[in-house]
Scaffold this active site. Structure first.
Site, PDB file in Angstrom:
ATOM      1  N   TRP A  97     -63.628 -58.579 -46.851  1.00 47.57           N
ATOM      2  CA  TRP A  97     -64.145 -59.579 -47.795  1.00 47.57           C
ATOM      3  C   TRP A  97     -64.810 -60.765 -47.112  1.00 47.57           C
ATOM      4  O   TRP A  97     -65.317 -61.639 -47.784  1.00 47.57           O
ATOM      5  CB  TRP A  97     -63.078 -60.037 -48.787  1.00 47.57           C
ATOM      6  CG  TRP A  97     -61.775 -60.484 -48.194  1.00 47.57           C
ATOM      7  CD1 TRP A  97     -61.598 -61.184 -47.046  1.00 47.57           C
ATOM      8  CD2 TRP A  97     -60.472 -60.281 -48.727  1.00 47.57           C
ATOM      9  NE1 TRP A  97     -60.280 -61.421 -46.823  1.00 47.57           N
ATOM     10  CE2 TRP A  97     -59.551 -60.883 -47.842  1.00 47.57           C
ATOM     11  CE3 TRP A  97     -59.978 -59.648 -49.873  1.00 47.57           C
ATOM     12  CZ2 TRP A  97     -58.171 -60.868 -48.075  1.00 47.57           C
ATOM     13  CZ3 TRP A  97     -58.615 -59.640 -50.094  1.00 47.57           C
ATOM     14  CH2 TRP A  97     -57.726 -60.243 -49.201  1.00 47.57           C
ATOM     15  N   ASP A  98     -64.792 -60.810 -45.801  1.00 46.75           N
ATOM     16  CA  ASP A  98     -65.476 -61.899 -45.118  1.00 46.75           C
ATOM     17  C   ASP A  98     -66.691 -61.391 -44.333  1.00 46.75           C
ATOM     18  O   ASP A  98     -67.810 -61.485 -44.785  1.00 46.75           O
ATOM     19  CB  ASP A  98     -64.519 -62.637 -44.183  1.00 46.75           C
ATOM     20  CG  ASP A  98     -63.446 -63.376 -44.960  1.00 46.75           C
ATOM     21  OD1 ASP A  98     -63.790 -63.928 -46.023  1.00 46.75           O
ATOM     22  OD2 ASP A  98     -62.292 -63.389 -44.535  1.00 46.75           O
ATOM     23  N   CYS A 117     -64.440 -54.652 -42.187  1.00 53.20           N
ATOM     24  CA  CYS A 117     -63.869 -55.477 -41.124  1.00 53.20           C
ATOM     25  C   CYS A 117     -62.375 -55.315 -41.266  1.00 53.20           C
ATOM     26  O   CYS A 117     -61.892 -54.190 -41.258  1.00 53.20           O
ATOM     27  CB  CYS A 117     -64.329 -56.919 -41.250  1.00 53.20           C
ATOM     28  SG  CYS A 117     -64.198 -57.616 -42.896  1.00 53.20           S
ATOM     29  N   ASN A 172     -63.374 -63.539 -35.865  1.00 51.50           N
ATOM     30  CA  ASN A 172     -62.647 -63.722 -37.118  1.00 51.50           C
ATOM     31  C   ASN A 172     -62.765 -65.143 -37.665  1.00 51.50           C
ATOM     32  O   ASN A 172     -63.366 -66.009 -37.039  1.00 51.50           O
ATOM     33  CB  ASN A 172     -61.181 -63.320 -36.943  1.00 51.50           C
ATOM     34  CG  ASN A 172     -60.473 -64.211 -35.943  1.00 51.50           C
ATOM     35  OD1 ASN A 172     -60.880 -65.350 -35.725  1.00 51.50           O
ATOM     36  ND2 ASN A 172     -59.429 -63.708 -35.336  1.00 51.50           N
TER      37      ASN A 172
END
Lengths: 822, 324
Positions: free
Chosen positions: A505-506, A501, A438
């Site tokens: 958005w990452d 995820c 993360n």
């Protein structure tokens, strides 16, 4: 024209040079020593003699001041240095200011050329009243205008909330800028604080090097313990520049520190640089810039809408999902009811939407956020949505669902009512975890790696151990592997993939864009790459503001997500040198501007916010800026008909850890001493440009010949055509226009030599920066404070008569220090 | 720049007037010289017990002695074995790769050697001082330092012919024992006492400089790889034997072909030419920071990395330049 000089075998110097390099003295001359104390009769033997030292003094200075190789600079780039140094040389230093070209030669007369730096609103309390080193009053600045004829001293700042123009500039004199790699080397100068930049100007009449840093680039400021020499201030930038200043007075240092803290932490978007940045383009040009990329066009290029996919207007007023764009592509069979239903079952309502469509086999990449499944929850509409995506690819009977998180993280999310798809509830899906960590892990990892980069003269094992310990390359590899997996599924298996995820958005953006890049050669072109970022990052609500800390916010939200994607691209470029139309510089500049806030592209967290702020009407687009300067960003090895540029890239996946390398061009970007001193890219670009010029010349001459023949003989055009076969294909279009008049030709002729600075009869002399060339170009280069190539950098930093040590070579410098300590 | 072996000062600090005179003769009036000892001070002091040692300041007042630690053969050999093992490791883990690379210490050795060479070159070029380089015997690390310093200083050494003559002069004639050092390479089962990749390290250092100055060398990576291969196993007699004496005793000149005669034929030469070469008469200072040094993939990952795309890039590069 390659000339004999380049084919080394014919080079006169290469012949019979065995004895020339050093004079080997015959052993018989030295009986005493031979008898004497040397083991194995290895008596001292002269093996190399520095002729310049032994023979002539003048040649010594030559070898001194030019103690560095001179790369062949592309002529255009050298010329371009005049009008505008590249942004990376001086960080915030913008290449858009047309006046900068004259800076080096700017006499007092030119000091009047005021620069509109523009500004944000600055609260009046920031204006220090105290007279002292830290001047803030206009008068103080005006005094300096005389002594230092820099036009930017009469900076006119337009505070956004004030109609009156204020001169707002703090400055501290006698500040020392330390070189990060060697403490012995420091430059004395003046530090200026403007509303948008921190500027350090070196003292010294000739080499006024300037360092410009945009406030939005500054990530941290650290005031260190005062020493005898002054108060050190460490400024770390988001583009990995580290600036170490020593300010003589503690008070001044504190003032600068306090001011910078305030200046670098804006609270409102309006305070950001892009709202005051004015590249002197008119309204039309600005609008044109924003229109350079059109996502609808891009989806059309992919082949949608078609029988299976359509635009949905369900998110018209951001009614369903406020972080999504208004126009989303969804399967035709997915009704508004299904979409809305699915969105309610997805974290932050980010329902599955199309990211990439492969028209060859109908396989697609879709993206979403995690489902709110918890331990047992189901949602019929969401299941139908996935079904619809699978059915939109009739060639395949199942759908991959890729969760880019580590399994543990996903499981933990279940406890919070989120989680991942249960294979039992969704028909015909294959579920897959790909463990990308993360944002917090990534932030710490980068932090650790930067600490390694910052070490002063680390040993090899310090460096490698630190690199390993940071885990950075491991994370890069994880992202790449995810992208490779998806690309493989789409291209080889023809199976559609849904990627998510947590919020989608990452990691989802990273993975989707890496996969798209591998799959589609269009994304490996310059424009395609811009579109890719626009599509997967900007439009799908990657939180640029939070991740890159544009506004003062939660430091825990900051994470180098897009940096990692950019690095993935670089790693691919290393493996496939011919596959990308753009070069490393392009990536570095994109990274720079993601943080710079000079352009409006990456402001805010979503399309919705950008629309509300009317970004397009109030700021400029980065893409237009990069596109205008695209000649600088071309990869000379790229050829659109080359095999590497076609189709899918297949990077090796399995045990190829060694393929992933530390990117010193990015993370040690401002330590020029660490980089290769000669750039293959620049060399090849210069060669290419030269080729093109010669072709143009050939063409012109051919036309002239044809015209002459036409007028004299008035019968054939054969001669002119005879020239044709040797010409490049790209030029054949203009070649056909035999209507070229002599006038045009003479124009061409005029412009041709003016491009080569040495009035080139021999092309070589123009391109090889010989000593003389170096010297003559010195003032220009130093004035432009260019750090792009080590050579110019060296020439402006160490005057030819200077110190006896190669102070510019920082790496060795530190060793020198070691050697002194011994 | 001169090279030698260690002085035999021994424990009782013997001195030799002739030796002092000889090396002082190279000094220009009023100038000091540097003696670069490629051993650390400790090792040099230990060597005294065996009759070796280093120059005493008192006896060589015009010289300043600098110790630079370059490891000796068995350590280098172990390093090579570890490195090759790491490169062939098929594990999927990034951490293991990096820690193995680090544990091999190969790049550390590269850094040490380059640093010493840069220092020697720096003394000559920047201070105009004479430099004497020696280790223990003057046939290993000494040669690395002196030959690299010449590459840094002298543009002629960066041409193909110049580099060939450098290898002849600084390695073959200087008596680098190729037969002992390059016997088995990394995969040997039995530990050879004298085995060491000294020459390979030198080539690797040259490659590091080449990578940093891609336009300043007339030869390319292939040329270095070719030399590496021939140093270990060759159909030519060039690298046979341990020194000139042995070579002449073996009558290699009469019995074998020279590698150079084969390499210098134009059809072979074209393979080794660097298309980017542009004569550069200046001194080239390489960076020795860890960030600037890389693993020489062309040698160590030659058989386990896909090189197709890189080769294509190389061809493309040549064609661009040719076209010009």
């Amino acid at each position: 024209m390659a000339g004999p000089a380049r084919t080394g075998a014919e080079h006169p110097r290469c012949r019979g040079s065995v004895a020339a390099a050093g004079e080997v003295e015959p052993a018989s001359d030295l009986p005493a020593s031979k008898r004497g104390t040397r083991e194995e009769n290895q008596f001292p033997l002269l093996i190399y003699r520095n002729e310049s030292v032994f023979k002539s003094r003048p040649s010594k200075t030559e070898s001194r001041c030019g103690g560095r190789a001179t790369p062949r600079r592309p002529r255009a780039a050298a010329e371009e240095l005049g009008p505008a140094p590249p942004p990376w040389s001086t960080s915030g230093c913008p290449r858009w200011v047309p006046q900068r070209g004259q800076r080096g030669r700017a006499g007092p007369g030119q000091a009047g050329g005021e620069r509109m730096l523009g500004a944000r609103h600055l609260s009046p309390r920031l204006l220090l009243q105290r007279k002292g080193g830290f001047h803030r009053s206009p008068a103080a600045c005006c005094v300096k205008v005389d002594s230092i004829h820099f036009y930017f001293l009469s900076i006119q700042v337009r505070a956004t909330h004030l109609t009156a123009k204020l001169v707002l500039s703090g400055s501290v004199e006698n500040v020392r800028l330390l070189d990060r790699l060697s403490s012995r080397k420091a430059s004395l100068g003046t530090l200026y604080l403007t509303a948008t930049h921190v500027i350090f100007v070196e003292n010294g009449s000739e080499t006024r090097k300037e360092t410009w840093v945009l406030h939005s680039q500054i990530s941290s400021i650290e005031k260190q313990a005062t020493t005898a020499t002054g108060c050190p201030l460490l400024i770390r930038c988001k583009n990995f520049q580290v600036i170490q200043l020593v300010i003589p007075q503690e008070r001044d240092c504190h003032d600068v520190y306090i001011s910078l803290i305030r200046l670098t932490r804006p609270v409102k978007y309006e305070e950001l640089y892009c709202f005051s940045f004015n590249p002197k383009l008119d309204k039309e040009e600005r609008e044109q810039g924003w229109k350079l990329l059109d996502l609808n066009e891009e989806y059309n290029r992919m082949g949608v809408p078609n029988n299976y996919w359509q635009i949905s207007d369900v998110n018209r007023d951001y009614g369903v999902c406020d972080s999504y764009p208004t126009e989303v592509y969804v399967p035709k069979s997915a009704t508004a009811h299904i979409i809305v239903g699915s969105s309610k079952f997805r974290s932050r309502r980010r329902f599955p939407a199309l990211s990439y469509y492969c028209k060859d086999n109908n396989a697609s990449i879709c993206r979403s956020s995690q489902p709110l499944s918890g331990f047992s929850a189901r949602c019929l509409e969401d299941e139908q949505m996935l079904q619809a995506i699978r059915k939109a690819n009739p060639g395949s009977d199942f759908l991959y669902v890729v969760d880019t998180r580590p399994k543990l993280n996903a499981m933990a999310n279940r406890a919070a009512g989120k989680g991942y798809e249960n294979e039992d509830n969704y028909s015909n899906i294959k579920f897959q975890f790909i463990g990308i960590e993360n944002i917090h892990v990534m932030r710490n990892s980068l932090q650790k790696m930067l600490e390694v980069c910052e070490l002063k003269s680390p040993s090899m094992s310090d460096f490698l151990w630190g690199l390993e310990n940071s885990g950075w390359l491991k994370h890069i590899k994880a992202i790449m592997d995810a992208g490779i997996f998806i690309a493989k599924a789409v291209a080889e298996e023809g199976v559609s993939v849904l990627v998510h995820c947590s919020d989608g958005w990452d990691r989802t953006a990273q993975v989707c864009s890496v996969a798209s890049l591998l799959l589609d050669s269009y994304y490996r072109t310059m424009k395609g790459f811009m579109v890719l970022i626009e599509k997967d990052w900007v439009s799908f609500g990657h939180k640029f503001n939070h991740r890159y800390g544009n506004l003062d916010g939660d430091p825990k939200e900051i994470s180098p997500v897009i940096d990692q994607f950019i690095e993935c691209v670089w790693q691919l470029m290393e493996q496939f040198p011919c596959a990308f139309e753009f070069n490393e510089r392009f990536l570095i500049h994109v990274q720079h501007h993601i943080y710079s806030c000079q352009f409006g592209n990456f402001l805010c967290n979503s399309q919705k916010e950008r629309r509300e702020l009317k970004i397009q009407e109030r700021t400029y687009s980065l893409w237009a800026h990069l596109w205008k300067n695209r000649a600088d960003y071309l990869n000379p090895l790229y050829r659109s008909d080359h095999s590497q540029t076609q189709g899918t890239l297949h990077p090796r996946m399995a045990p190829c850890n060694f393929l992933y390398k530390f990117w010193s061009g990015m993370y040690n970007r401002f330590e020029k001493g660490l980089h290769p001193r000669q750039s293959v890219t620049d060399y090849l670009m210069a060669v290419k440009e030269e080729t093109q010029q010669l072709e143009e010349e050939l063409e012109v001459l051919g036309e002239r010949l044809a015209n002459l023949q036409k007028s004299q003989l008035n019968d054939n055009k054969v001669k002119g055509k005879q020239q044709d076969p040797s010409k490049h294909l790209g030029l054949s279009t203009s070649n056909n226009s035999l209507a070229n008049t002599p006038q045009e030709y003479s124009n061409d002729l005029k412009s041709f030599p003016s491009r080569s600075p040495s009035q080139g009869d021999e092309e070589d002399s123009a391109l090889i920066l010989t000593q003389d060339n170096l010297k003559s170009s010195d003032p220009d280069l130093s004035a432009n404070s260019d750090q792009e190539s080590g050579v110019e950098d060296l020439s402006c930093r160490s005057p030819s008569g200077g110190g006896c040590l190669p102070s510019e070579d920082s790496g060795k410098d530190s060793d020198e220090a070691v050697f002194l300590a011994v | 720049m001169m090279r030698s072996s260690q002085p035999l000062t021994g424990t009782n600090g013997r001195r030799c007037k002739e030796d002092e005179k000889l090396i002082n003769a190279t000094l220009r009036p009023g100038k000091r010289g540097y003696i670069i000892d490629t051993r650390s001070l400790n090792v040099a002091q230990q060597a005294r017990a065996k009759g070796g040692g280093f120059e005493q300041e008192a006896h060589y007042p015009q010289w300043r002695r600098i110790h630079k630690c370059i490891e000796r053969f068995n350590i280098l050999q172990e390093s090579l074995i570890k490195l090759v093992e790491a490169c062939n490791d098929q594990s999927h883990n990034m951490d293991r790769w990096l820690s193995k690379l680090e544990a091999s210490n190969w790049l550390t050795h590269i850094k040490e050697i380059l640093t010493a060479a840069c220092l020697a070159a720096q003394c000559i070029d920047r201070e105009g001082a004479s430099v004497l380089v020696h280790g223990t015997e003057g046939t290993d690390s000494t040669l690395q330092v002196t030959s690299l310093a010449q590459i840094i200083l002298d543009p002629r050494c960066r041409t193909i012919r110049g580099f060939e003559s450098l290898v002849v002069r600084e390695w073959l004639q200087a008596g680098h024992p190729f037969q002992q050092r390059c016997a088995q390479s990394a995969y040997s089962n039995s530990k050879q006492k004298w085995e060491a990749p000294v020459f390979l390290l030198f080539l690797d250092c040259v490659w590091q400089i080449l990578r940093q100055f891609p336009c300043s060398f007339e030869f390319n990576e292939q040329f270095l790889i070719m030399l590496f291969e021939h140093a270990y196993a060759s159909q030519f007699g060039t690298f046979l034997g341990n020194n000139e004496n042995e070579r002449s005793k073996l009558k290699l000149l009469q019995k074998t072909m020279s590698l150079w005669s084969w390499v210098n034929r134009s059809e072979e030469l074209s393979k080794f030419q660097n298309p980017l070469f542009e004569a550069n008469s200046l001194v080239i200072w390489p960076s020795v920071a860890p960030q600037s040094l890389q693993l020489w993939e062309g040698v160590f990952l030659r058989w386990n990395r896909p090189s197709k795309f890189l080769d294509e890039a190389h061809e493309e590069m040549i064609s661009i330049i040719k076209y010009n």
